[in-house]
Write an enzyme that holds these catalytic residues in place. Structure first.
Site, mmCIF file in Angstrom:
data_model
loop_
_atom_site.group_PDB
_atom_site.id
_atom_site.type_symbol
_atom_site.label_atom_id
_atom_site.label_comp_id
_atom_site.label_asym_id
_atom_site.label_seq_id
_atom_site.Cartn_x
_atom_site.Cartn_y
_atom_site.Cartn_z
ATOM 1 N N ASP A 52 35.281 6.110 -2.792
ATOM 2 C CA ASP A 52 34.750 7.453 -2.977
ATOM 3 C C ASP A 52 35.892 8.326 -3.507
ATOM 4 O OD1 ASP A 52 33.103 9.640 -3.099
ATOM 5 O OD2 ASP A 52 32.273 9.394 -1.100
HETATM 6 C C1 BGC Z 1 30.785 11.897 -2.927
HETATM 7 C C2 BGC Z 1 30.068 10.716 -3.544
HETATM 8 C C3 BGC Z 1 30.020 10.849 -5.049
HETATM 9 C C4 BGC Z 1 31.423 11.020 -5.580
HETATM 10 C C5 BGC Z 1 31.479 11.127 -7.087
HETATM 11 C C6 BGC Z 1 32.086 12.212 -3.617
HETATM 12 O O1 BGC Z 1 32.610 13.421 -3.196
HETATM 13 O O2 BGC Z 1 30.999 11.640 -1.557
HETATM 14 O O3 BGC Z 1 28.786 10.599 -3.012
HETATM 15 O O4 BGC Z 1 29.392 9.739 -5.604
HETATM 16 O O5 BGC Z 1 31.968 12.207 -5.017
HETATM 17 O O6 BGC Z 1 30.914 12.289 -7.542
#
Ligand code: BGC
Length: 723
Positions: free
Chosen positions: A266
């Site tokens: 993430d």
């Molecule tokens: C979120 C994810 C997301 C990623 C990319 C993160 O802050 O937890 O769910 O896919 O950002 O945007």
């Protein structure tokens, strides 16, 4: 994944170690978009050499097809291996045409609606240059304080599994190289939704048994459906952040489940190992994450800084690097990127494909399928010949109803409730009075008088209440999940003035609605319905469409009941009558009770459905046999409608205490007035398995109750035996 043409192994053999590491890094598009123009830039801030940008394998957060095409073109000119970049984004509930938030999609109980919406999103997103979506999010949830409940399909592992797998299949189709399909990434592995007290990014501490029984099944279902990527979660799981959690990432994901797809961190989750206090060195963070199977590091650069050194020291194997690169290049190949690096994306195509009347129609029908009629004392539907309508409340003419994570969707492209009703009933006299704000700290009542006057003067009043769309989604947890600000007061005054009133509620989570429920004759939960929310609301309020959604996550009476969920284990001290609010020495809350205001599976219709019978072909189930269950439902009302037939079991005696009810199957059916239909379900032994005290997945012979109906109001009950 279908194999394409490129010889991946030969390609890897000609790559330098730096080039291989480049494939394992993902950076925001602004790193590439303006890299030739600026001397300083985001790369300098992050500490990455501008030259290294030429080797980076993937990007996220770009803005439309033109930017994507320009980045890809420049990259292919600069990369000596001519390996296209991968373009990823969060297409959570639509790209440009926004459909209801996933929690609402869960409430549709309709995989067909999910399929239609996902395919639409894939078409639009692909035209906009996206190749991978960070969807589905299947985190299991029980606590509505957590803002990200809006991204899940709710509190049932089975429903979450069905909807997650449906999204994977719909987005990916049969062939990833088809330009209308996207690769998917299931997230957030694991148990992100178990954040303590519903506070985002908070600790998750749960037993392995609980994890396996409730939290893990939906991720597994997505893997079984062929998901191509997986994202570990931000949270610690029993003390160790997921990205560095060997038990989770190696034992469960790789050894037990055999996941062969690409794992991506993430956003900055590898870097956050330092904040978690797992280490004080970015080098350790890189080693821990890579050796736990994280192929791509998103938006931190520990791999860039340290992988080479770690290989030289023998702490990371080059073979493992090659394997990670192979997984990534295989995905690029399956998407057809080597032959078709932009997959036909262009701003012209984007303009032609997005927000078409057909797509708006899909979105409106989805919003109609997801809305849940929580309460109706007979005021709804309003007559289409209603002359004077008062629309009162902060959402009366608001376009801020698309919800969080709406990708390229724009507020001003949403149809407001006012616009929806005006379009449906052009001759009606509609008065809009906002009355007050939906912000928690804006308590101004200056608009009350105007609102009450409008209510008095109207034939029908529609209260348009809710929480702002930015109160749910990532980082948006709430400790008080009521209607924010002075909305309850506004509602009470308007209801005093006019009883022919219904309330629409816009929210990204179940809210505590006791006050409204006590005062208002009808409540329709709209969730965040997306681009066509106002049109859907109008059709539902005036009876053009019959509501058919069912609650996907229990609505607590008070925030103190959280976490609350229908499928809870039996206690040794249940109440004699579930509805009692005070029974000493019972598992209960004084004054409030432990039942939710609206349970999972609840949802009314403008017609009546009668469950006429449930017939089992046998009452004894053998290990390799099945029971056929036939449920006959009649529409005994005077208009057509849709009913979700829900089948629950209760395993009465087991070596580990079982939930009092557990959804095992459902089907949404349409019935015209007076029509009778029979739905057929099958029960087999694997559906009865559970995780025992030693974490073995077993079934035990014995008695089971079988219910058809809603979670707390079963219509028909029978029993069977597993022998
Ligand atoms: C979120 C994810 C997301 C990623 C990319 C993160 O802050 O937890 O769910 O896919 O950002 O945007």
């Amino acid at each position: 994944m279908k194999k394409q043409k490129t010889d991946i192994k030969a390609l890897i053999s000609q790559m330098t170690i730096d080039e291989k590491i480049g494939q394992l890094i993902q950076l925001n598009a602004n790193f590439f978009a303006d890299s030739s123009a600026d001397i300083t830039g985001p790369w300098e801030k992050l500490g990455i050499d501008k030259e290294a940008l030429k080797t980076i394998g993937s990007t996220l957060n770009f803005h439309g097809a033109d930017e994507m095409v320009a980045i890809q073109k420049k990259h292919l000119e600069e990369d000596r291996n001519k390996i296209p970049m991968l373009f990823m984004m969060d297409v959570i509930h639509g790209y440009r045409t926004i459909y209801p938030i996933p929690l609402a999609m869960g409430a549709s109980f309709d995989p067909e609606t999910v399929t239609e919406c996902s395919k639409m999103a894939a078409r639009e997103a692909s035209a906009g240059g996206i190749q991978v979506t960070f969807t589905p999010m299947v985190d299991y949830v029980r606590d509505a304080r957590w803002g990200r409940v809006m991204e899940t399909c709710g509190e049932d592992p089975y429903l979450n599994s069905v909807m997650g797998a449906t999204q994977v299949k719909a987005f990916q189709g049969d062939d990833l190289s088809d330009r209308d399909n996207l690769a998917t990434c299931v997230k957030h592995f694991a148990a992100y939704g178990g954040a303590e007290a519903g506070r985002d990014y908070n600790t998750v501490e749960i037993s392995e048994r609980l994890l396996r029984e409730y939290y893990l099944p939906a991720y597994k279902a997505c893997i079984d459906a062929g998901v191509t990527m997986l994202m570990p979660s931000f949270n610690t799981l029993n003390g160790v952040p997921s990205i560095a959690n060997k038990w989770l990432m190696k034992k469960v994901l790789k050894d037990e489940w055999g996941f062969e797809g690409v794992v991506i961190s993430d956003y900055n989750a590898v870097g956050e190992l330092l904040k978690h206090g797992m280490t004080d060195s970015t080098k350790d963070a890189a080693e821990m994450s890579f050796n736990c199977g994280c192929d791509i590091e998103m938006m931190s650069i520990t791999y860039y800084l340290h992988l080479k050194e770690l290989i030289a020291e023998g702490k990371v194997s080059e073979k493992a690097i090659d394997e990670a690169v192979e997984r990534i290049l295989t995905l690029k190949d399956a998407l057809g990127l080597f032959e078709d690096p932009t997959r036909g994306a262009s701003s012209e195509k984007e303009a032609a494909v997005c927000l078409t009347p057909e797509h708006r129609d899909i979105s409106r029908r989805a919003a109609e399928a997801c809305a849940v009629l929580l309460k109706n004392d007979g005021v709804l539907p309003f007559s289409e010949s209603t002359k004077k309508i008062a629309l009162i409340g902060p959402f009366a003419d608001s376009k801020e109803i698309k919800g969080f994570w709406a990708c390229c969707g724009k507020d001003d492209e949403c149809v407001s409730v006012y616009e929806g009703i005006k379009a449906l009933l052009p001759d009606a006299e509609i008065t809009v009075a906002r009355g007050c704000s939906a912000q928690w700290n804006e308590l101004d009542k200056d608009g009350f008088d105007e609102a009450v006057a409008a209510a008095k003067n109207a034939d029908a009043v529609i209260l348009c209440l809710g929480e702002p769309q930015k109160y749910s989604g990532e980082g948006n947890s709430r400790a008080d999940i009521g209607l924010p600000g002075v909305q309850n007061e506004l509602a009470a005054l308007c209801l005093e003035a006019n009883k022919n009133t219904a309330a629409l509620v816009f929210s990204g989570r179940p809210l505590t609605l006791c006050e409204l429920d006590a005062a208002c004759p009808a409540i329709l939960e709209m969730w965040f319905p997306g681009s066509e929310g106002g049109s859907a609301a109008a059709n539902l309020l005036f009876g053009k469409v019959n509501p058919s959604g069912k609650v996907s996550m229990s609505f607590p009476k008070a925030v103190g009941q959280c976490p609350i969920y229908y499928n809870h284990p039996s206690t040794g001290r249940p109440k004699r009558k579930p509805e009692d609010v005070h029974q000493p020495y019972a598992s209960n809350y004084i004054g409030c009770g432990n039942l939710p205001l609206y349970p999972f599976g609840h949802g009314l219709s403008y017609t009546e459905f009668t469950y006429e019978s449930m017939e089992l072909d046998t009452h004894e189930l053998t290990k390799d046999g099945k029971i056929t269950v036939k449920v006959t439902v009649k529409n005994t009302g005077d208009r057509a409608g849709k009913e979700v037939v829900q089948l629950y079991i209760h395993d009465l005696y087991a070596s580990a205490v079982r939930p009092i009810q557990q959804l095992v199957a459902f089907e949404k059916i349409s019935l015209s007035a007076g029509e009778t239909k029979t739905v057929t379900f099958e029960i087999s032994e694997p559906m009865l398995r559970f995780w025992d005290a030693e974490c073995k997945h077993i079934s035990e012979a014995g008695d089971f109750d079988l219910f058809v109906g809603y979670a707390d109001h079963p219509y028909i009950k029978d029993t069977f035996k597993l022998i």
